[in-house]
Scaffold this active site. Structure first.
Site, short mmCIF file in Angstrom:
data_model
loop_
_atom_site.label_atom_id
_atom_site.label_comp_id
_atom_site.label_asym_id
_atom_site.label_seq_id
_atom_site.Cartn_x
_atom_site.Cartn_y
_atom_site.Cartn_z
N ASP A 195 48.24 38.61 50.64
CA ASP A 195 48.84 39.93 50.35
C ASP A 195 48.44 41.20 51.58
O ASP A 195 47.30 41.13 51.78
CB ASP A 195 48.22 40.67 48.87
CG ASP A 195 49.01 40.57 47.86
OD1 ASP A 195 50.37 40.45 48.10
OD2 ASP A 195 48.55 40.56 46.70
N LYS A 212 52.43 38.73 51.72
CA LYS A 212 53.38 39.33 50.49
C LYS A 212 53.38 40.70 50.71
O LYS A 212 52.27 41.30 50.93
CB LYS A 212 52.71 38.77 49.20
CG LYS A 212 53.73 39.51 48.47
CD LYS A 212 53.20 38.63 46.86
CE LYS A 212 51.99 39.20 46.21
NZ LYS A 212 51.86 40.19 45.75
N GLU A 230 56.95 40.97 38.93
CA GLU A 230 56.00 41.32 38.03
C GLU A 230 56.40 42.28 36.96
O GLU A 230 56.79 43.40 37.11
CB GLU A 230 54.81 41.88 38.79
CG GLU A 230 53.53 42.26 37.93
CD GLU A 230 52.21 42.48 38.61
OE1 GLU A 230 52.35 42.40 39.95
OE2 GLU A 230 51.20 42.86 38.16
O1 KIV Z 1 47.47 40.55 43.76
C1 KIV Z 1 47.99 39.76 43.13
O2 KIV Z 1 47.18 39.04 42.48
C2 KIV Z 1 49.32 39.48 43.04
C3 KIV Z 1 50.04 38.74 41.84
C4 KIV Z 1 49.46 39.47 40.64
C5 KIV Z 1 51.28 38.51 41.92
O3 KIV Z 1 50.08 40.10 43.63
#
Ligand code: KIV
Length: 278
Positions: A86, A116, A185
């Site tokens: 992320d 992401k 989500e």
């Molecule tokens: O940060 C995370 O765990 C996520 C998931 C909920 C997809 O973005």
């Protein structure tokens, strides 16, 4: 690259073959190794790290350094799974050049294969810039926790015509921009199904029903080791919190009773050496 490593091409191919994609979050080496050996396709070093590992109330305080530190550990444990990291809050929103530089750092310093980002059409140009640098991107729509204050809380998204249409348009714009997968989500099941059917890339749902191409869960939720708020969409496949408490209480008891450590846990020394000590 290892022979059987899952690649972005494999993930795209799954959609064409009508096959599913499994994704789980991971934040450390040991867990990544277990999940990888269990055969999960993708490991997400999610910024949910902020909630479940670092104890924050949201993902907003998570930094690039936090993500890099944990992603490095996960990558060391992942032989086969594709690792996605992320991009934390404010690492891609300020400027396109920041976004490219930060995406580059996440890949270069951790060994992960993709990043992401949260957001719709408004970040399509940022996504393109990251892709031009050679970094594969997963998009994230619906309940995007980095926008929790703008969304007014952790709520189901896309329930009325306007927001549902925006979500579909965003999904199309991000696909056109070149993302290889889309996390959905907390959106109504029928909307997620419609989005999934409209796209050429796989959707990976969390609280988005069974019509998505794949599913993702936060590993702490799946294992029952997170004691904070648990959303409706979570299925706990184990109750490790209770098992951990039992094990630790057993340990405390055995320490108090001098039952642990037993002879099998101890190292020996010869009497001759001992006798010479003064
Ligand atoms: O940060 C995370 O765990 C996520 C998931 C909920 C997809 O973005």
């Amino acid at each position: 690259m290892k022979q059987d490593k899952i690649t972005t091409a494999v993930i795209r191919q799954r959609k064409m073959e009508g096959k599913t994609v499994s994704m789980l979050t991971a934040y450390d080496y040991s867990m990544a190794r277990i999940l990888d050996q269990a055969g999960v396709d993708m490991l997400l070093v999610g910024d949910s790290l902020g909630n479940v590992v670092l104890g924050y109330e949201s993902t907003l305080p998570v930094t690039m350094e936090d993500m890099i530190h944990h992603a490095k550990a996960v990558c060391r444990g992942a032989q086969r799974a594709l690792v996605v990291v992320d991009m934390p809050f404010m690492s891609y929103q300020v400027s396109r050049s920041d976004a490219v530089a930060n995406a580059g750092r996440l890949i270069k310093e951790t060994g992960a294969q993709a990043v992401k980002v949260e957001g719709g059409e408004e970040i399509a140009e940022t996504v393109k810039a990251i892709l031009r640098a050679g970094v594969p991107v997963v998009a994230h729509l619906g309940l995007t926790p980095q926008s929790v204050h703008q969304l007014g809380g952790f709520k189901v998204q896309g329930k009325d015509q306007q927001t549902a249409q925006k979500l579909l348009d965003d999904a199309r714009a991000l696909t056109a921009a070149g993302v290889f997968a889309l996390v959905l989500e907390c959106v109504p099941e029928a909307l997620a199904r419609k989005v999934t059917q409209s796209l050429t890339i796989p959707t990976i749902g969390i609280g988005a029903g069974a019509g998505c191409d794949g599913q993702v869960l936060v590993i702490n939720d799946l294992l029952g080791i997170y004691s904070g708020f648990t959303p409706k969409f979570v299925k706990a496949y184990a109750n490790l919190a209770e098992q951990i408490k039992d094990a630790v209480q057993n340990y405390i008891y055995e320490v108090q009773e001098r039952q642990f450590p037993g002879p099998e846990h101890c190292f020996s020394i010869t009497d001759t050496v001992l006798e010479k000590l003064y």
